[in-house]
Design a protein around this motif. Structure first.
Motif, PDB file in Angstrom:
ATOM      1  N   ASP A  75     -14.482   8.344  -5.511  1.00 20.40           N
ATOM      2  CA  ASP A  75     -13.784   7.260  -4.833  1.00 20.40           C
ATOM      3  C   ASP A  75     -12.262   7.386  -4.900  1.00 20.40           C
ATOM      4  OD1 ASP A  75     -16.156   6.119  -4.131  1.00 20.40           O
ATOM      5  OD2 ASP A  75     -16.250   4.818  -5.897  1.00 20.40           O
ATOM      6  N   LYS A  76     -11.739   8.165  -5.833  1.00 24.78           N
ATOM      7  CA  LYS A  76     -10.288   8.249  -6.006  1.00 24.78           C
ATOM      8  C   LYS A  76      -9.856   9.707  -6.075  1.00 24.78           C
ATOM      9  CE  LYS A  76      -9.625   3.866  -8.436  1.00 24.78           C
ATOM     10  NZ  LYS A  76      -9.099   3.243  -9.649  1.00 24.78           N
ATOM     11  N   PRO A  77      -8.752  10.041  -5.410  1.00 23.05           N
ATOM     12  CA  PRO A  77      -8.095   9.232  -4.374  1.00 23.05           C
ATOM     13  C   PRO A  77      -8.842   9.326  -3.049  1.00 23.05           C
ATOM     14  CG  PRO A  77      -6.975  11.322  -4.575  1.00 23.05           C
ATOM     15  CD  PRO A  77      -8.067  11.327  -5.615  1.00 23.05           C
ATOM     16  N   ASN A  78      -8.526   8.395  -2.146  1.00 28.61           N
ATOM     17  CA  ASN A  78      -9.131   8.444  -0.818  1.00 28.61           C
ATOM     18  C   ASN A  78      -8.426   9.486   0.041  1.00 28.61           C
ATOM     19  OD1 ASN A  78      -9.292   5.139  -1.524  1.00 28.61           O
ATOM     20  ND2 ASN A  78     -11.166   6.163  -0.859  1.00 28.61           N
ATOM     21  N   VAL A  79      -9.136   9.993   1.035  1.00 29.56           N
ATOM     22  CA  VAL A  79      -8.631  11.077   1.875  1.00 29.56           C
ATOM     23  C   VAL A  79      -8.335  10.551   3.281  1.00 29.56           C
ATOM     24  CG1 VAL A  79      -9.158  13.313   2.919  1.00 29.56           C
ATOM     25  CG2 VAL A  79      -9.897  12.822   0.581  1.00 29.56           C
ATOM     26  N   ILE A  80      -7.177  10.933   3.804  1.00 31.64           N
ATOM     27  CA  ILE A  80      -6.847  10.698   5.214  1.00 31.64           C
ATOM     28  C   ILE A  80      -6.702  12.055   5.876  1.00 31.64           C
ATOM     29  CG2 ILE A  80      -5.245   9.679   6.866  1.00 31.64           C
ATOM     30  CD1 ILE A  80      -4.222   7.874   4.668  1.00 31.64           C
ATOM     31  N   SER A  81      -7.363  12.270   6.980  1.00 30.88           N
ATOM     32  CA  SER A  81      -7.201  13.517   7.736  1.00 30.88           C
ATOM     33  C   SER A  81      -6.664  13.170   9.125  1.00 30.88           C
ATOM     34  CB  SER A  81      -8.523  14.273   7.847  1.00 30.88           C
ATOM     35  OG  SER A  81      -9.523  13.445   8.393  1.00 30.88           O
ATOM     36  N   HIS A  82      -5.633  13.894   9.522  1.00 34.10           N
ATOM     37  CA  HIS A  82      -4.964  13.632  10.795  1.00 34.10           C
ATOM     38  C   HIS A  82      -5.173  14.845  11.696  1.00 34.10           C
ATOM     39  CE1 HIS A  82      -1.241  11.645  12.815  1.00 34.10           C
ATOM     40  NE2 HIS A  82      -2.043  12.195  13.717  1.00 34.10           N
TER      41      HIS A  82
ATOM     42  N   LEU B 119      -5.083  11.445  -0.488  1.00 37.56           N
ATOM     43  CA  LEU B 119      -4.726  12.820  -0.148  1.00 37.56           C
ATOM     44  C   LEU B 119      -4.653  12.883   1.366  1.00 37.56           C
ATOM     45  CD1 LEU B 119      -6.986  15.006  -2.477  1.00 37.56           C
ATOM     46  CD2 LEU B 119      -4.523  14.709  -2.636  1.00 37.56           C
ATOM     47  N   LEU B 120      -3.570  13.434   1.886  1.00 35.82           N
ATOM     48  CA  LEU B 120      -3.349  13.440   3.326  1.00 35.82           C
ATOM     49  C   LEU B 120      -3.412  14.870   3.849  1.00 35.82           C
ATOM     50  CD1 LEU B 120      -2.508  11.910   5.903  1.00 35.82           C
ATOM     51  CD2 LEU B 120      -0.133  12.263   5.238  1.00 35.82           C
ATOM     52  N   PHE B 121      -4.234  15.100   4.876  1.00 34.54           N
ATOM     53  CA  PHE B 121      -4.354  16.418   5.489  1.00 34.54           C
ATOM     54  C   PHE B 121      -4.030  16.307   6.969  1.00 34.54           C
ATOM     55  CE2 PHE B 121      -6.996  16.650   1.757  1.00 34.54           C
ATOM     56  CZ  PHE B 121      -6.837  17.943   1.288  1.00 34.54           C
ATOM     57  N   PHE B 122      -3.275  17.296   7.476  1.00 33.25           N
ATOM     58  CA  PHE B 122      -3.012  17.398   8.908  1.00 33.25           C
ATOM     59  C   PHE B 122      -3.810  18.572   9.439  1.00 33.25           C
ATOM     60  CE2 PHE B 122       0.670  15.242   7.253  1.00 33.25           C
ATOM     61  CZ  PHE B 122       0.942  14.294   8.211  1.00 33.25           C
ATOM     62  N   LEU B 123      -4.559  18.378  10.500  1.00 36.87           N
ATOM     63  CA  LEU B 123      -5.394  19.432  11.060  1.00 36.87           C
ATOM     64  C   LEU B 123      -4.902  19.786  12.450  1.00 36.87           C
ATOM     65  CD1 LEU B 123      -7.546  20.390   9.155  1.00 36.87           C
ATOM     66  CD2 LEU B 123      -7.195  17.953   8.857  1.00 36.87           C
TER      67      LEU B 123
ATOM     68  N   MET C  58       0.857  -1.181   0.000  1.00 35.97           N
ATOM     69  CA  MET C  58       0.000   0.000   0.000  1.00 35.97           C
ATOM     70  C   MET C  58       0.894   1.232   0.000  1.00 35.97           C
ATOM     71  SD  MET C  58      -2.706   1.105   2.898  1.00 35.97           S
ATOM     72  CE  MET C  58      -3.142  -0.601   3.116  1.00 35.97           C
ATOM     73  N   ARG C  59       0.741   2.091  -1.007  1.00 33.57           N
ATOM     74  CA  ARG C  59       1.569   3.291  -1.095  1.00 33.57           C
ATOM     75  C   ARG C  59       0.668   4.509  -0.977  1.00 33.57           C
ATOM     76  NH1 ARG C  59       5.517   3.033  -6.070  1.00 33.57           N
ATOM     77  NH2 ARG C  59       6.319   4.854  -4.956  1.00 33.57           N
ATOM     78  N   LEU C  60       0.864   5.243   0.119  1.00 36.27           N
ATOM     79  CA  LEU C  60      -0.048   6.340   0.407  1.00 36.27           C
ATOM     80  C   LEU C  60      -0.003   7.421  -0.652  1.00 36.27           C
ATOM     81  CD1 LEU C  60       0.430   6.829   4.229  1.00 36.27           C
ATOM     82  CD2 LEU C  60      -1.537   5.900   3.062  1.00 36.27           C
ATOM     83  N   GLY C  61       1.189   7.720  -1.175  1.00 34.06           N
ATOM     84  CA  GLY C  61       1.311   8.812  -2.120  1.00 34.06           C
ATOM     85  C   GLY C  61       0.500   8.599  -3.383  1.00 34.06           C
ATOM     86  N   LYS C  62       0.255   7.375  -3.771  1.00 32.30           N
ATOM     87  CA  LYS C  62      -0.456   7.066  -5.009  1.00 32.30           C
ATOM     88  C   LYS C  62      -1.966   7.041  -4.827  1.00 32.30           C
ATOM     89  CE  LYS C  62       3.191   6.087  -7.634  1.00 32.30           C
ATOM     90  NZ  LYS C  62       3.508   6.760  -8.898  1.00 32.30           N
ATOM     91  N   VAL C  63      -2.421   6.759  -3.606  1.00 30.55           N
ATOM     92  CA  VAL C  63      -3.850   6.461  -3.469  1.00 30.55           C
ATOM     93  C   VAL C  63      -4.591   7.415  -2.549  1.00 30.55           C
ATOM     94  CG1 VAL C  63      -3.465   4.015  -3.906  1.00 30.55           C
ATOM     95  CG2 VAL C  63      -3.397   4.847  -1.568  1.00 30.55           C
TER      96      VAL C  63
END
Length: 659
Positions: free
Chosen positions: A128-135, A8-12, A1-6
């Protein structure tokens, strides 16, 4: 699993006073340097436009810090008119009400509502693409997570608490916190401190997140009791470690910066400079002014005992201790400013006499004569020097603080200095300097940035009672400066776990969890006294060993814990698309045991690695062998890539989340 390809990462983060000033400065620089730019993903632009068209100000650009990351700035003032409606939404969602007078909680709700709104627009445009991760970090960012989950926004969420809100309050109140974790009535304690609504926001965010993390093992145990959820991952705080290409460079920096601190000491203690600066050690403590939480209380008591031991043993070492903690002041202390002016005047006088002496000596040597040193200086020169000596006469003791305190009679540090009697008298072997503001290279008193100051010190002392991680001893470590920490700090626990003999590597760990305050104070005193008995050679070797621990704190390695947390969040948010075994250990490839980068040369074969001799070296001092040091590292330093679980024996708390 490669986060950069799949993904969007946000830090809050929620902006505290310090970070707000940082963002304000960055915002003005963005305007000045045209650092605003278009988002790399069109969906982000569309989500921003949706908020802008409804009267909210949103900006996208690069944050002007190392790495220049993308940043989205939400102007909460432009959306404040929605506050009452959003308070109603929060109440309808989770029955949490916010009082009108708590501005910080109200601001966090405005920010959280904007964030949830932004992510709703973003995920609608992304599909559905890309998936989002929020931290999300800390309780102030919690409302955004709570509202996002309640509105079923399709994204993975991670929540990190760096210190539990109630834990910080309880420790500041001088409670026996760690021995009574399971005995506190949490709701009652939060209510009595009028932070129940904040605590509810923090706890709701913890239970809403797909993955909950803390920064250390000690905070994981605390969170398990305070917030009723066991952290899924421990994510230690790292640093951007920069290695020097030239050998001994960090040792040379230590010598250069120490010389600059010594110049301040010369001015501050003028008239009482009856101690040898080459046999003077510089200790310091720095951080937020939390007198008990940061351990300044037992530090001052230990300094009093250290002063007694050095006097009784007739030790010729002097210790100058700096307290770098911001407090309320109205200006610099006149006596401190005068000291630096006197020092500069003496320097100018000595320089002028030296120039005159040198010219006469030069002329005599050109004539083939050896001048009569008794006559080379005339009466005017002696008069100038006598005036300079009279200028150093002082009838008062050197001040213990460099500033005028607004309320010095009630100041905790000054009150305890009076109690233990450390007044910088001639008989004292421990001298105290309280500098109640952060260091700056533009200061007229001590013109040094914090990093340069740390490099010039011999020992950092941080005997904290409440320290979820502890950046200050970590910063000392990567700069090759030994430090004192405790087993109640995240850093201290981390070092105990990964280094078999931390003291040999310049990490002294005071036991504040299983010993009484008196025993901890005696242990700290013994650590400092033993450090004072080391020879210069031993301190050089120890600094080299301390520096080699910096690889353990490098983000290149510790960042893997964050990657693991994001993978885990994706597998829980989108189980059909991402599969992961939550108990799978992190890969340990890539860790290299540190080699002795900065080996001090043998005193018989080369000059000293620092230009100034601090004291006489003994022939029987500890030898330094590179191969032996490398083998010591392999035996003592453990790989930092084992996921740490909360200690066994803790029962699941009522309502503990299992998502």
């Amino acid at each position: 699993m490669r986060l950069g390809k799949v993904t969007l990462l946000f830090f809050l983060f929620f902006l505290t006073a310090k970070t707000t000033n940082m963002f304000d400065k960055s915002f003005s620089e963005l305007e000045k340097q045209k650092k605003f730019c278009e988002p790399p993903n069109p969906a982000i632009r569309k989500a921003m436009d949706a908020l802008i068209h409804n009267g909210c100000q949103v900006h996208f650009g690069r944050w002007l810090i190392e790495g220049s990351p993308y940043v989205i700035l939400f102007d909460i003032g432009s959306a404040a008119w929605n506050l009452d409606r959003w308070k109603g939404d929060l109440w309808d969602t989770c029955n949490i009400g916010l009082p009108f007078h708590d501005r910080e909680a109200n601001d966090s709700l405005i920010l959280g509502s904007l964030i949830a709104w932004f992510f709703k627009e973003l995920t609608d445009h992304l599909g559905d693409k890309p998936n989002v991760i929020s931290h999300f970090h800390e309780w102030q960012a919690g409302p955004g997570l709570i509202l996002s989950r309640s509105r079923k926004i399709p994204m993975a969420t991670v929540f990190t608490t760096h210190a539990t809100l109630l834990g910080r309050y309880l420790c500041a109140g001088n409670t026996d916190f760690y021995n009574n974790l399971d005995k506190f009535n949490i709701d009652k304690e939060a209510g009595e401190r009028q932070i129940y609504h904040r605590y509810c926001l923090e706890r709701a965010a913890v239970h809403c997140a797909h993955v909950f993390t803390t920064v250390s093992q000690i905070t994981a145990v605390e969170a398990n009791h305070m917030l009723h959820r066991k952290p899924d991952v421990v994510t230690p705080n790292g640093l951007n470690v920069k290695k020097f290409s030239a050998m001994h460079e960090f040792q040379n920096l230590h010598s250069t910066n120490k010389a600059q601190i010594q110049e301040f000491i010369r001015g501050h203690f003028y008239g009482h400079l009856d101690f040898n600066l080459d046999k003077t050690l510089i200790f310091f403590i720095a951080g937020r002014y939390e007198f008990s939480n940061k351990g300044a209380d037992i530090f001052l008591e230990s300094l009093s005992r250290l002063n007694y031991l050095l006097r009784v043993h007739r030790n010729d070492v002097t210790v100058v201790v700096f307290f770098i903690m911001p407090a309320k002041t109205n200006n610099f202390n006149v006596e401190s400013l005068k000291g630096q002016a006197v020092r500069k005047q003496l320097w100018d006088t000595a320089h002028a006499v030296k120039e005159k002496f040198g010219k006469k000596l030069y002329d005599a040597l050109l004539k083939g004569q050896i001048p009569d040193l008794n006559n080379i200086l005339d009466r005017d020169d002696f008069t100038i020097m006598k005036r300079a000596i009279y200028a150093t006469q002082r009838h008062s003791l050197p001040p213990v603080t460099t500033h005028n305190m607004l309320d010095d009679s009630a100041d905790p540090i000054l009150s305890n200095i009076r109690r233990v009697g450390l007044f910088n008298s001639r008989n004292d072997r421990v001298k105290v300097v309280f500098h109640p503001e952060f260091l700056s290279s533009t200061s007229p008193l001590l013109p040094m940035d914090y990093e340069d100051f740390v490099r010039g010190c011999n020992l950092g002392v941080f005997p904290s009672y409440y320290e979820p991680w502890g950046y200050t001893p970590g910063e000392c470590t990567v700069m090759g400066i030994p430090s004192v920490t405790t087993n109640l700090s995240g850093f201290g626990c981390f070092m105990e776990e990964h280094v078999s003999d931390p003291a040999a590597y310049g990490i002294y760990i005071v036991d504040r969890r299983f010993r009484s305050a008196e025993e901890s104070c005696n242990q700290l005193t013994q650590f400092m006294f033993s450090f004072c008995q080391q020879s210069r050679r031993q301190r050089i070797i120890q600094r080299n060993r301390t520096e080699r621990l910096s690889d353990l704190l490098d983000w290149r390695y510790l960042g893997r814990f964050y990657i693991h947390a994001r993978h885990l969040a994706l597998s829980r948010a989108f189980p059909d698309k991402f599969k992961m075994d939550p108990m799978a250990p992190l890969k340990t490839e890539g860790f290299r045991y540190p080699r002795p980068y900065s080996v001090p040369p043998s005193p018989s074969a080369s000059i000293h690695s620092t230009p100034h001799h601090s004291d006489v070296e003994d022939d029987d001092d500890e030898p330094y062998d590179e191969d032996e040091e490398a083998e010591r590292d392999r035996m003592n330093i453990k790989s930092p890539f084992v996921l740490n679980a909360v200690p066994e024996g803790k029962k699941q708390q009522p309502g503990e989340s299992r998502n």
